[in-house]
Scaffold this active site. Structure first.
Site, PDB file in Angstrom:
ATOM      1  N   ASP A 212       0.829  -1.199   0.000  1.00 62.40           N
ATOM      2  CA  ASP A 212       0.000   0.000   0.000  1.00 62.40           C
ATOM      3  C   ASP A 212       0.868   1.255   0.000  1.00 62.40           C
ATOM      4  O   ASP A 212       1.889   1.332   0.697  1.00 62.40           O
ATOM      5  CB  ASP A 212      -0.884  -0.035   1.255  1.00 62.40           C
ATOM      6  CG  ASP A 212      -1.913   1.076   1.288  1.00 62.40           C
ATOM      7  OD1 ASP A 212      -2.770   1.103   0.391  1.00 62.40           O
ATOM      8  OD2 ASP A 212      -1.864   1.901   2.217  1.00 62.40           O
ATOM      9  N   GLU A 271       1.468  -0.586  -5.019  1.00 63.39           N
ATOM     10  CA  GLU A 271       0.534   0.496  -5.322  1.00 63.39           C
ATOM     11  C   GLU A 271       1.380   1.748  -5.496  1.00 63.39           C
ATOM     12  O   GLU A 271       1.731   2.420  -4.537  1.00 63.39           O
ATOM     13  CB  GLU A 271      -0.485   0.690  -4.194  1.00 63.39           C
ATOM     14  CG  GLU A 271      -1.504   1.787  -4.527  1.00 63.39           C
ATOM     15  CD  GLU A 271      -2.272   2.296  -3.312  1.00 63.39           C
ATOM     16  OE1 GLU A 271      -3.397   2.798  -3.512  1.00 63.39           O
ATOM     17  OE2 GLU A 271      -1.747   2.227  -2.192  1.00 63.39           O
TER      18      GLU A 271
END
Length: 533
Positions: A212, A271
């Site tokens: 993330d 990401e």
């Protein structure tokens, strides 16, 4: 760069199709209105039946759930809301038995304010080793934060440790909500801590990790003011002080060495919400295996834009060696059926877009419900829980409404058992019309199209018509977008308002029937095998 990019080791992930599961909204096994691991376990055969290669689970680790799990209080556990570690182990074993790899989310940029290490930091003195794990700083005074950085969720990126104190006037940094303090990656202890986290899950048998906010771990030395606009809701790109610092690449080199130390190499997926050239640097041969093509994921229905971004991604692949990782939806993005215009036409376009990305060179990710062409839901104001809504006026809840499994079952559409609690987000009255049950009964449904496409993709790969090493040559003419994946295969998408003539070849799959004249209708995609000349 003086020569071609170093060749990546050929790995299964290079052209894998992975199904994203948002556990809260997939299947509720215990009837509390929230999806969980036991519910997911019962639905694993459905995912396997699609023909995907793996599953990515968004966070299920212990969390106060301020940001639906992305505020982690224990990186090596299972939140009781979702189940137990024994249930996770059973899920992992069952996925492997079905031939599915399993990816988890790791959230290394920030944690929960309830994380024991942050609680210890708050209790410690300024300048202490405990506070050095995070970004604590003094402001000019108790009312003015240390710099002008803004949170992605709206408002300042700083909060006072103790707003009521006249003596303790330090602030802590949070690029997201105040309940999500940022780790200080310039402290080597943070890197050591996360290596232990990765080892915990890799040793357990997890096949990979989705990372993330992978580009934002390091902040500019000294935490200087940003000279750019204070708005950073475009994925942190407008504030260069908090994104894409060069030091972050050594983190992923270290993680790649760890991933490669396992007999079955673990996979790292980033990401990385940056422009294609910058994002591709994170997938150099000694860093992450994949990074999502975010510049593509947020596109509208615009052939010129698709060609421009596709060409950029191909140039990045040629420079750095890793193929693109395609996606049009995830839990943070407005669903493509709505983004592409809504209604029947939006559905046709979403269906075509999904078929297109499954034919493009590289890996692809399908977000749960995308195989049903679910639209974005207008969640009632009083039911919204996304912190982006409460702080910044933008809600992601509409892409997170629980999946409809059946045409009708009380208020849950098969998400929960009959008599269960209300789902954590409400579904529209007609939600069952989009359900798995309805689409399984319809041979022309998007669900059937996806299954057909994935089976055909596998066969074409076995016959070496498609290869993980394929590139893509993009162009558009008279509204027909074409990506020539090789001299034997191409993807075409009719993005104009009139039927389009396809290049010479055999149409092996299309998202809508061709016209009587053999033309591709508007808002449709086709896979074409090019005839030998």
């Amino acid at each position: 760069m003086s020569g071609p990019a170093p060749a990546h080791t050929r790995g299964w992930w290079q052209d894998a199709v992975v199904y994203q599961v948002y556990p809260r909204s997939f299947a509720d096994g215990d009837g509390d209105g929230v999806g969980d691991l036991s519910g997911l376990l019962t639905r694993l055969p459905y995912i396997a039946s699609l023909g995907v290669d793996g599953i990515w689970l968004t966070p299920f680790q212990p969390s106060p759930q301020v940001d639906q799990g992305y505020d982690v209080s224990d990186y090596c556990g299972v939140d009781p809301l979702f189940g137990t570690m024994a249930q996770f182990d059973a899920l992992l074993d069952a996925a492997h038995a079905l031939g599915l790899r399993l990816f988890l989310d790791v959230v290394p940029n920030h944690c929960s304010s309830e994380h024991p290490l942050f609680r210890a930091a708050v209790a410690a003195d300024p300048g202490s080793p405990e506070r050095a794990l995070f970004h604590f700083a003094d402001g000019p005074d108790g009312d003015t934060p240390p710099n002008n950085w803004q949170s992605v969720f709206g408002g300042p990126a700083w909060s006072r440790v103790d707003p009521a104190s006249d003596t303790n006037q330090q602030w802590y940094l949070h690029l997201f909500s105040p309940q999500q303090p940022d780790w200080n990656w310039r402290n080597p202890a943070v890197g050591d801590y996360f290596e232990d986290v990765l080892r915990f899950w890799f040793d357990r048998g997890v096949d990979g990790l989705r990372i993330d906010v992978a580009h934002a771990l390091f902040k500019a030395e000294g935490l200087p003011d940003s000279a750019s606009s204070p708005a950073v809701v475009d994925g942190l790109r407008s504030n260069p002080q908090v994104s894409d610092q060069e030091e972050v690449h050594e983190v992923y080199r270290r993680w790649r060495r760890l991933a490669a130390s396992y007999s079955s190499e673990r996979v790292l997926v980033g990401e990385v919400n940056l422009d294609p050239h910058r994002a591709a640097r994170y997938t150099r041969h000694d860093e992450m295996h994949q990074a999502f093509a975010f510049s593509f994921a947020k596109l509208g229905w615009d052939a010129t834009a698709w060609v421009a971004v596709g060409t950029e991604l191909e140039a990045a692949r040629r420079e750095h060696g890793a193929p693109p990782t395609w996606a049009l939806e995830n839990h943070d993005i407005v669903r493509s059926a709505t983004r592409f215009g809504g209604g029947d036409r939006g559905t046709l376009r979403a269906r075509a877009g999904l078929l297109a990305i499954l034919g493009l060179p590289g890996g692809a990710y399908i977000y749960q419900g995308q195989e049903l062409t679910l639209p974005e839901v207008e969640v009632p104001l009083e039911a919204r829980v996304d912190p982006m809504w409460t702080r910044g006026g933008v809600s992601r809840d509409g892409a997170r409404v629980p999946l409809p499994w059946t045409v009708a079952l009380e208020n849950t559409f098969g998400f929960s058992l009959a008599g269960a609690a209300e789902p954590w987000l409400p579904a529209p009255e007609a939600w069952g019309l989009h359900s798995v049950e309805a689409q399984e009964a319809d041979d022309a449904s998007t669900l059937h199209l996806v299954g057909t496409a994935l089976a055909l993709r596998r066969r074409l790969t076995e016959k070496e018509v498609l290869s993980p090493g394929d590139g893509g040559t993009w162009h558009v003419e008279h509204g027909l977008l074409v990506c020539e994946r090789s001299d034997r295969f191409l993807v075409a998408v009719a993005m104009g308002d009139t039927p389009a003539r396809l290049p010479d070849g055999d149409v092996v799959l299309a998202s809508s029937s061709l016209t009587a004249e053999g033309l591709l209708p508007p808002d449709a995609a086709a896979w074409v095998l090019v005839r030998d000349t």
